[in-house]
Motif scaffolding. Structure first.
Motif, PDB file in Angstrom:
ATOM      1  N   SER A  94       0.849  -1.184   0.000  1.00  0.00           N
ATOM      2  CA  SER A  94       0.000   0.000   0.000  1.00  0.00           C
ATOM      3  C   SER A  94       0.885   1.233   0.000  1.00  0.00           C
ATOM      4  N   LEU A  95       0.374   2.304  -0.615  1.00  0.00           N
ATOM      5  CA  LEU A  95       1.095   3.561  -0.661  1.00  0.00           C
ATOM      6  C   LEU A  95       0.102   4.699  -0.488  1.00  0.00           C
ATOM      7  N   THR A  96       0.342   5.511   0.528  1.00  0.00           N
ATOM      8  CA  THR A  96      -0.439   6.719   0.735  1.00  0.00           C
ATOM      9  C   THR A  96       0.527   7.882   0.861  1.00  0.00           C
ATOM     10  N   GLY A  97       0.054   9.072   0.539  1.00  0.00           N
ATOM     11  CA  GLY A  97       0.905  10.230   0.734  1.00  0.00           C
ATOM     12  C   GLY A  97       0.708  11.311  -0.294  1.00  0.00           C
ATOM     13  N   ASP A 110       0.659  -4.402  -5.230  1.00  0.00           N
ATOM     14  CA  ASP A 110      -0.307  -5.473  -5.030  1.00  0.00           C
ATOM     15  C   ASP A 110      -1.087  -5.100  -3.775  1.00  0.00           C
ATOM     16  N   GLY A 111      -2.081  -4.219  -3.943  1.00  0.00           N
ATOM     17  CA  GLY A 111      -2.813  -3.695  -2.795  1.00  0.00           C
ATOM     18  C   GLY A 111      -3.576  -2.447  -3.179  1.00  0.00           C
ATOM     19  N   TYR A 112      -3.199  -1.317  -2.545  1.00  0.00           N
ATOM     20  CA  TYR A 112      -3.916  -0.085  -2.874  1.00  0.00           C
ATOM     21  C   TYR A 112      -2.993   1.122  -2.859  1.00  0.00           C
ATOM     22  N   GLU A 126       3.060  -2.278 -12.822  1.00  0.00           N
ATOM     23  CA  GLU A 126       1.956  -3.226 -12.638  1.00  0.00           C
ATOM     24  C   GLU A 126       1.214  -2.905 -11.351  1.00  0.00           C
ATOM     25  N   PHE A 127      -0.112  -2.829 -11.438  1.00  0.00           N
ATOM     26  CA  PHE A 127      -0.953  -2.495 -10.287  1.00  0.00           C
ATOM     27  C   PHE A 127      -2.069  -3.522 -10.204  1.00  0.00           C
ATOM     28  N   ILE A 128      -2.005  -4.394  -9.185  1.00  0.00           N
ATOM     29  CA  ILE A 128      -3.085  -5.329  -8.882  1.00  0.00           C
ATOM     30  C   ILE A 128      -3.875  -4.693  -7.744  1.00  0.00           C
ATOM     31  N   VAL A 129      -5.055  -4.198  -8.037  1.00  0.00           N
ATOM     32  CA  VAL A 129      -5.837  -3.422  -7.079  1.00  0.00           C
ATOM     33  C   VAL A 129      -6.597  -4.365  -6.152  1.00  0.00           C
ATOM     34  N   ASN A 130      -6.389  -4.214  -4.838  1.00  0.00           N
ATOM     35  CA  ASN A 130      -7.061  -5.039  -3.838  1.00  0.00           C
ATOM     36  C   ASN A 130      -7.871  -4.206  -2.847  1.00  0.00           C
TER      37      ASN A 130
END
Length: 186
Positions: A94-97, A110-112, A126-130
């Protein structure tokens, strides 16, 4: 890292004395450069942090000026806030900011993702949205080479949108908003 400990190396101005501490499992590195006047080239400090291979915690990174580069092989959570500097990450859970000025380049998510940038491009291999995710850019392009498991909803005020293989029935949604810039999702 050969063992299961963190290692911190600081390079640069000898007058820089970083404060390195751990509290409640959180590694904190505080570097305060003295005010200085530079003519021509002004060199800053460089910090290398070696992380144990079995670390599965969260990275909370904040910098006013400087690039962030990570080549960690395991998938981790990141919270990153940057005033000026580019961000380059490998494997992200996950990455926020927020970044005021600088590019974001991520190999794999692999997350959000919940990230905002004022000025800079966002590139994701590559972005696997979970989990429902969002990207907001004031000025810059958003490029995702491979996106799966999400319906992509994009809006731009000035720029082009090119979304391929969009799955309207996906469980999760990726919202991308740009004021000035192109959006390309494959």
């Amino acid at each position: 890292v050969v063992d299961d400990r963190f290692k911190v190396e600081v390079y640069g101005d000898e007058s820089v004395n970083p404060e390195v501490k751990t509290l409640d499992g959180i590694l904190s590195i505080d570097i305060k450069n003295k005010s200085r006047v530079c003519f021509g080239i002004c060199l800053g400090s460089k910090v290398n942090i070696y992380v144990p291979t079995n670390f599965d915690g969260k990275f909370d990174i904040e910098t006013k000026s400087g690039d962030i580069n990570s080549d960690i092989k395991s998938y981790n959570d990141y919270e990153i806030n940057v005033t000026s500097g580019d961000i380059s990450l490998n494997n992200v859970k996950s990455l926020t900011g927020h970044a005021t000025s600088g590019d974001l380049d991520v190999d794999n998510i692999d997350g959000y993702l919940n990230f905002k940038t004022t000025s800079g491009d966002i590139e994701i291999d590559e972005f696997i949205v979970n989990k429902n995710s969002s990207i907001k850019v004031t000025s810059g392009d958003v490029t995702i080479d491979k996106c799966s498991n999400a319906y992509v909803e994009a809006s731009v005020k000035s720029g082009d949108i090119d979304i391929k293989k969009n799955d309207r029935h996906a469980q999760y949604e990726l919202k991308i908003n740009t004021t000035s810039g192109d959006v390309e999702v494959n």
